[in-house]
Enzyme design. Structure first.
Site, short mmCIF file in Angstrom:
data_model
loop_
_atom_site.label_atom_id
_atom_site.label_comp_id
_atom_site.label_asym_id
_atom_site.label_seq_id
_atom_site.Cartn_x
_atom_site.Cartn_y
_atom_site.Cartn_z
N ASP A 1 0.81 -1.22 0.00
CA ASP A 1 0.00 0.00 0.00
C ASP A 1 0.84 1.27 0.00
O ASP A 1 0.32 2.39 0.02
CB ASP A 1 -0.97 0.01 1.19
CG ASP A 1 -0.27 -0.03 2.54
OD1 ASP A 1 0.98 -0.03 2.58
OD2 ASP A 1 -0.97 -0.08 3.58
N ASP B 1 0.37 -3.82 8.25
CA ASP B 1 1.10 -4.02 7.00
C ASP B 1 0.65 -5.28 6.26
O ASP B 1 1.35 -5.74 5.35
CB ASP B 1 2.61 -4.08 7.28
CG ASP B 1 3.43 -3.71 6.06
OD1 ASP B 1 2.92 -2.93 5.23
OD2 ASP B 1 4.57 -4.19 5.92
N ASP C 1 -14.17 3.52 11.85
CA ASP C 1 -13.13 2.97 12.77
C ASP C 1 -13.72 2.61 14.14
O ASP C 1 -13.14 2.86 15.19
CB ASP C 1 -11.98 3.97 12.93
CG ASP C 1 -11.05 3.98 11.73
OD1 ASP C 1 -11.30 3.21 10.78
OD2 ASP C 1 -10.07 4.74 11.73
N ILE D 1 -7.02 7.09 16.30
CA ILE D 1 -8.37 7.41 16.80
C ILE D 1 -9.33 6.32 16.35
O ILE D 1 -9.56 6.14 15.15
CB ILE D 1 -8.84 8.78 16.25
CG1 ILE D 1 -7.87 9.88 16.68
CG2 ILE D 1 -10.25 9.10 16.71
CD1 ILE D 1 -8.13 11.23 16.02
N GLU E 1 -13.95 8.52 15.72
CA GLU E 1 -13.53 9.10 14.45
C GLU E 1 -14.61 10.06 13.94
O GLU E 1 -14.30 11.15 13.42
CB GLU E 1 -13.26 7.99 13.43
CG GLU E 1 -12.75 8.47 12.09
CD GLU E 1 -11.29 8.90 12.09
OE1 GLU E 1 -10.99 9.94 11.48
OE2 GLU E 1 -10.46 8.20 12.69
N SER F 1 16.36 16.82 -3.44
CA SER F 1 17.15 16.61 -2.22
C SER F 1 16.91 17.68 -1.17
O SER F 1 17.08 17.44 0.02
CB SER F 1 18.64 16.53 -2.56
OG SER F 1 19.04 17.65 -3.33
#
Length: 596
Positions: free
Chosen positions: A198, A218, A233, A243, A254, A272
């Site tokens: 993702d 992950d 959520d 949250i 949320e 940079s």
């Protein structure tokens, strides 16, 4: 290529070799002293002794020669600082580096050591020793010639360079994972450790959470910073802002704390300067080197010698402990400013900046590494900041022809804006920054002593600029040069490219060309920042990175943020959201919201 060369220096310092080269657009490569962040560090303005005139170079020495010369120069000075023999110093030198790197260091000492000791005992300069090692041709010189250099002219040898006796850096076990990672994050500019693909990672370096908000899951790609909350959520934190859950009145937190607020995340597409390139000065300052100097060397290398966590756009780290010996100055950023106004955007930042990036590379592939979905993610406030590389290169013999033309700049910028129109959620904001006034670099730095010359007071920034140009690895041979005509030509083109960007923005605004974002032109603020700094009693060099003599340093980064919001407020642009009245409640309920 200067950014890549500096990164390579960090790697090479660890193992004491110059066995790898990195090719980029601009040529070359890559230190922090803890001081009160309210006061800028001092620099010595003494003028170094005259150097032998540089000869015309084919540029074939390049990166290996520069790495060798810097390393031998620091080693030679370190021996003098500690009043030790070359042999005694090399026996202990690897103790200065982290344990994981000692095998590589000891290998380098074994192969190079005998000849280095012999030449150091002869009192040859760093340039001459690298010539004796067959790493440099002798066409380019950083240090003044020593008495021994003059008394014993170089005699070419038919023996091969010691480099041929060493395995490539990427074949040394400790560095192989880093090199493998470079293949991915260096080319695709995406996190190395990203199981669900993702674009976010729970690991800090290798384009991970130092660059983009930390992933809270992950293994599910729909869970990431900046995502629209899944089912408010109620049960899990799908957008990683810390949250989640349901209040006592049955309302999801949320929804209760965030639903009626502006929740734009922060993104930068840059070079940079936006990535915040920085090499700790202590790496090249022999008198300051001790057992703590290189503690974070691998982290520096894994982040490409960039410090996005302290940068003007996406900085979030207050630098209270770990890096206090590496980088000095206060931290503020666009992200921190907006996050302090609305804690609901916690962790929603992406630093898509690449050392050496030009508008062509941005339009071609870099922008595609940004992670945003029009349907399932929240809007962003995005900064486009390519402030120099389109006029910078290392091709001294044909410099102007390697600059981006106004026509190509227009094509590239329009291509990026078209991509953003197809990618950013509705309600986003895009700010296009103009190119920098690089004329300040030579004026501010040329007669100051560079860190590599601090011990003997014998190398100025002008010497370094000429040396890098001779090797054809300068990050910006047009601004970093003693050639005033070339400096003026470079600035003229930079001004032309800024006008291209401004005209595009003006036309887009007048025609309402984009439906998913509004777009603004932000004149590069570096000259205003410098003038105000000087008016308060400062000096221009205090705002520039001490090792590369090119990038804005940690004192400058928060000043850019200050100028950005002053400009937005003055012009009435919708870039400063209302303060979320629920911030205190969020902090009371969720504390640091999971940190970073």
């Amino acid at each position: 290529m200067f950014a890549k060369l500096l990164t390579l220096t960090a790697l090479v310092v660890v193992c004491g070799t110059a066995t790898a080269t990195v090719e980029t657009d601009n040529g070359a490569f890559g230190l922090r002293v803890v001081r009160d962040s309210r006061a800028a560090p001092k620099a010595n303005s003494a003028v170094a002794p005259a150097h032998r005139a540089l000869e015309v170079s084919t540029g074939k020495d390049g990166t290996p020669c520069a790495v060798c010369t810097l390393l031998i120069g620091v080693l030679e000075q370190y021996i003098e600082v500690h009043n030790k023999t070359a042999e005694e110093t090399l026996e202990k030198i690897c103790d200065l580096f982290p344990n994981k790197t000692k095998d590589a260091c000891e290998l380098a000492v074994k192969v190079f050591g005998p000849k280095i000791i012999d030449n150091l005992d002869k009192k040859f300069s760093g340039d001459r020793i690298c010539q004796e090692l067959n790493i440099c041709s002798g066409q380019c010189r950083l240090f003044p010639e020593s008495t021994a250099d003059l008394a014993f002219p170089f005699v070419p040898s038919d023996s091969p360079s010691p480099l041929t006796d060493l395995p490539a850096i990427c074949n040394i076990s400790v560095f192989k994972p880093i090199c493998d990672a470079i293949s991915r994050f260096g080319n695709d500019n995406e996190p190395l450790d990203d199981h669900d693909g993702d674009g976010f990672s729970p690991v800090a370096t290798f384009r991970g959470s130092d660059w983009r908000g930390k992933d809270c899951n992950d293994y599910k790609s729909e869970y990431h910073p900046g995502a629209l909350p899944i089912d408010s959520d109620r049960d899990v934190d799908s957008n990683c802002n810390g949250i989640f859950g349901v209040a006592s009145d049955g309302t999801p937190y949320e929804e209760k704390f965030c639903s009626d607020t502006a929740r734009n995340g922060v993104v930068v597409l840059g070079d940079s300067a936006s990535a915040h390139f920085h090499i700790p000065p202590n790496y090249l300052t022999a008198a300051n080197i001790d057992g703590t100097t290189f503690e974070n060397l691998l982290t520096v290398a894994e982040n490409e010698a960039d410090w996005p966590m302290f940068s003007a756009t996406t900085g979030f780290d207050t630098n209270d402990t770990r890096f206090v010996h590496d980088i000095t100055g206060s931290v503020n950023s666009t992200y921190l400013t907006l996050r302090n106004r609305n804690r609901c955007i916690h962790r929603d930042y992406q630093n898509i900046a690449v050392n050496g990036a030009r508008s062509g590379a941005m339009n071609d592939h870099i922008q595609q590494s940004m992670s945003r979905n029009q349907s399932t993610d929240l809007p962003v406030t995005l900064m486009y900041a390519l402030i120099g590389n389109d006029v910078c290169n290392g091709h001294i013999d044909d410099y102007v022809n390697h600059m981006t033309t106004p026509e190509d700049m227009k094509t590239n910028v329009l291509g990026t804006l078209d991509y953003l129109e197809k990618t950013l959620p509705k309600g986003s904001h895009v700010t296009m920054m103009g190119l920098a006034d690089g004329m300040i670099l030579f004026d501010a730095m040329h007669d100051k002593i560079h860190p590599i010359g601090q011990w003997r007071q014998d190398v100025t920034y002008a010497n370094v600029y000429d040396y890098l140009n001779c090797l054809e690895i300068s990050p910006c041979g047009g601004w970093m040069t003693t050639n005033a005509t070339l400096r003026n030509l470079t600035q003229t083109r930079a001004n032309e490219l800024s006008m291209v960007i401004k005209d595009i923005v003006d036309n887009a605004t007048a025609s309402s060309a984009y439906s998913n974002f509004d777009v603004f032109y932000f004149p590069n603020p570096i000259v205003d920042i410098l003038n105000e700094w000087v008016a308060k009693g400062g000096e221009p060099w205090q705002l520039i990175e001490p090792v590369d003599g090119f990038h804005p340093n940690q004192f400058t980064q928060p000043l850019v943020v200050e100028k950005y919001f002053q400009w937005a407020e003055k012009n009435g642009y919708p870039l400063i959201p209302e303060i979320n009245p629920n911030n205190a409640a969020i902090e009371a309920q969720f504390g640091d919201q999971g940190g970073y």
